[in-house]
Motif scaffolding. Structure first.
Motif, mmCIF file in Angstrom:
data_model
loop_
_atom_site.group_PDB
_atom_site.id
_atom_site.type_symbol
_atom_site.label_atom_id
_atom_site.label_comp_id
_atom_site.label_asym_id
_atom_site.label_seq_id
_atom_site.Cartn_x
_atom_site.Cartn_y
_atom_site.Cartn_z
ATOM 1 N N SER A 1 0.836 -1.385 0.048
ATOM 2 C CA SER A 1 0.117 -0.035 0.062
ATOM 3 C C SER A 1 0.837 1.281 -0.131
ATOM 4 O O SER A 1 2.122 1.186 0.107
ATOM 5 C CB SER A 1 -0.945 -0.176 1.001
ATOM 6 O OG SER A 1 -0.160 0.312 2.399
ATOM 7 N N GLY B 1 -2.666 -4.359 3.598
ATOM 8 C CA GLY B 1 -3.253 -5.221 4.574
ATOM 9 C C GLY B 1 -3.373 -6.830 4.295
ATOM 10 O O GLY B 1 -3.636 -7.834 5.147
ATOM 11 N N LYS B 2 -3.094 -7.208 3.033
ATOM 12 C CA LYS B 2 -3.009 -8.669 2.593
ATOM 13 C C LYS B 2 -1.969 -9.303 2.926
ATOM 14 O O LYS B 2 -1.767 -10.368 2.389
ATOM 15 C CB LYS B 2 -3.961 -8.763 1.370
ATOM 16 C CG LYS B 2 -5.435 -8.464 1.345
ATOM 17 C CD LYS B 2 -5.961 -8.254 0.120
ATOM 18 C CE LYS B 2 -5.983 -9.610 -0.674
ATOM 19 N NZ LYS B 2 -6.866 -9.251 -1.992
#
Ligand SMILES: Nc1ncnc2c1ncn2[C@@H]1O[C@H](COP(=O)(O)OP(=O)(O)OP(=O)(O)O)[C@@H](O)[C@H]1O
Length: 567
Positions: free
Chosen positions: A501, A519-520
């Motif tokens: 990100s 986040g992943k």
């Protein structure tokens, strides 16, 4: 007629076993095909359509643009007593046909709003004259709707057995669900009601099943046979390119294509509006392309001059609105580029279908811009199902999970086999690749930087992964041999899929863009977790696929439009 139908059915069955079995008219057909039309063989479905029509059957013939629908009523007309009534929507189309028929010595006449009184009188008189030489009478639907005199003459000709066939060209114009509805077509049901024994042949390049059902009702044809030729134009290469609506990059791209890939080759650039026709044409001229605009607001002489010069290769490219449409029959059009998407798949199929009529390879490229969707949307707002049709076109452009051809074929209710594309569209040049290991490598680089309290820009991540970072760092990470474009595409994909990100950093003077774990990212610790993305195959023919620049653009595009699911 009924005897003929019975005969046709029996002979069709027998034909399966005895392919050389002929109809009573077969010899004359073959002869006239060669002697009058100077053609050696029939194209698919032509003979079947002609035999059905000659047997007195009502028929809808759906055949792609440029495949030879006209022959299916012109040849029977030459081989039948009396004359064939041809309803055609445009006077210009009529004139083209008359010119062509004159050149092959087939007698044909027309009646339209611009016919002189003397000419109309002569035609109306000859309709009932058994010695009259003409084989085809072309009329506009308006004439049928408005001229009682014409209807009374047709009735006399019918009673005298001189009205041999009715051909309704562009039959989809009957239906409001079709892409080109014309109110006067709605009144053509009178023909079959008044002349029930005359076989009717409805012709169209593009009509879905529901449009044809509507046409059947409007034309009062009780049980027509529908013949549908395949929509697959195997020689056409379909491609969609992204267009940045805020810049004129697409015009630069188009001019580069025309000057390089299509050097000295003939083509059309379709634009959204009359203003666009003028400006895009001027821009292309400014970049050294031999282009001219064409739109409905030009005076008729200018329009026919542009058409003529283009047809004789004195102009390379016509930059046109859809006004440059029906009746365009240039065989060697090598490219049709849409500067703006069409308002429906039917329109796109028809417009792009003007490429490659000589069966040689040709390209159909559409530039897909976000803002254009809304420009067209406001234009079609008054049309029945206008928005719905526009969205199918948008889907054609945006969907990179399905072969472009299959989208077209399925739209026209054709049973589609994926092999049918033969890699002749940009989507079929994409492959789904597993990038799980690549993702782990990239995430490791960003993770390592984080543990060292360092921030990496996308450029630094790219270079580190490609092994261009400091030597001691290289030992701590897994570098790659992928090309720079592939590396960039994968990093973009990871960013858009949420494995990386953005990490913005502000100074008084500028804003820095760094990459951090998304986040992943933790999902990658799970052994069974995998990530895929679509990528263009490498090593393809440079003449049929786009430049490397396009590869990156495409991969951005797939991600940007969410074609890869965020699992
Ligand atoms: N059997 C054939 N063999 C070779 N050429 C053919 C054959 N039949 C038709 N053609 C040629 O194909 C071209 C297109 O034919 P035609 O204008 O009838 O197409 P169409 O299907 O009516 O197209 P449109 O939908 O644009 O009106 C013409 O130049 C015609 O001479």
């Amino acid at each position: 007629n009924q005897l003929n139908i019975l005969l046709y059915c029996i002979l069709t069955c027998l034909n399966v076993f005895f392919p050389n079995l002929d109809f009573s008219w077969s010899t004359e057909l073959e002869q006239n095909l060669k002697d009058v039309f100077q053609l050696s063989t029939f194209r698919p479905l032509q003979l079947k359509a002609i035999n059905l029509s000659m047997s007195g059957k009502d028929l809808f013939l759906v055949m792609p643009t440029g495949r030879g629908k006209s022959l299916c009523y012109q040849l029977p007309a030459v081989c039948s007593e009396g004359f064939t009534l041809v309803v055609t929507p445009l006077v210009s189309l009529m004139e083209d046909q008359l010119m062509y028929l004159k050149s092959i010595d087939v007698e044909a006449v027309s009646l339209n709003a611009s016919s002189s009184k003397e000419h109309a009188k002569m035609v109306l008189a000859e309709m009932t004259d058994s010695k009259a030489p003409f084989k085809l009478l072309y009329v506009t639907p308006e004439k049928i709707a408005k001229s009682k005199l014409l209807m009374s003459r047709l009735e006399k000709a019918y009673n005298a057995g001189r009205l041999s066939r009715i051909a309704v060209d562009e039959v989809h114009c009957c239906s409001q669900w079709g892409h080109d509805f014309r109110p006067d077509y709605k009144l053509l049901g009178i023909l079959k009601r008044q002349f029930p024994k005359v076989p009717l042949l409805g012709l169209t390049a593009t009509a879905t099943g529901s449009v044809l059902k509507d046409c059947q009702k409007i034309l009062c044809v009780p049980e027509p046979i529908t013949l549908t030729a395949s929509f697959n134009r195997t020689n056409l290469y379909y491609e969609v390119r992204l267009k940045d609506s805020n810049s004129d990059d697409s015009v630069s791209d188009i001019s580069a294509l025309i000057k390089e890939r299509y050097k000295d080759q003939s083509g059309i650039v379709y634009v959204f509006s009359q203003k666009d026709a003028e400006t895009v044409s001027a821009d292309l001229q400014g970049k050294g392309v031999n282009a001219s605009p064409y739109h409905a607001n030009m005076n008729p002489e200018d329009k026919s001059q542009v058409h003529r010069k283009w047809a004789t290769n004195k102009i390379q490219v016509v930059v046109a609105t859809v006004a440059f449409g029906m009746g365009i029959d240039k065989a060697d059009v090598r490219f049709v580029i849409h500067h703006t998407i069409s308002k429906s798949i039917e329109n796109y199929y028809q417009e792009s279908g003007r490429a490659g009529r000589d069966d040689k390879p040709a390209d159909c490229i559409v530039y897909f811009g976000f803002n254009d969707i809304f420009r067209i949307s406001t234009m079609v707002v008054m049309e029945n199902v206008g928005q719905q049709k526009l969205l199918t076109m948008v889907d054609y452009c945006q969907n990179v999970d399905r072969c472009r051809r299959s989208v077209i074929a399925v739209h026209f209710d054709e049973v589609w086999d994926d092999e049918g594309c033969n890699e002749m569209c940009d989507v079929c040049h994409y492959i789904t690749v597993d990038i799980t290991q690549h993702a782990k490598d990239v995430v490791q680089i960003v993770e390592l930087a984080g543990s060292l309290d360092e921030k990496l820009t996308p450029l630094k991540v790219t270079e580190a992964w490609m092994g261009k970072g400091p030597a001691k760092r290289r030992k701590m990470i897994q570098t790659t041999t992928l090309s720079r474009l592939e590396v960039e595409a994968i990093i973009t994909s990871l960013l858009l899929q949420g494995y990386l990100s953005e990490d913005f950093s502000f100074t008084p003077y500028t804003t820095y863009f760094y990459l951090k774990l998304g986040g992943k990212a933790p999902l990658l610790k799970n052994q069974s977790h995998s990530i895929t993305m679509k990528m263009r195959r490498t090593g393809l023919d440079a003449n049929t696929v786009s430049t490397t620049q396009q590869t990156v653009q495409e991969s951005f595009r797939q991600e940007a439009f969410g074609c890869i699911s965020r699992d």
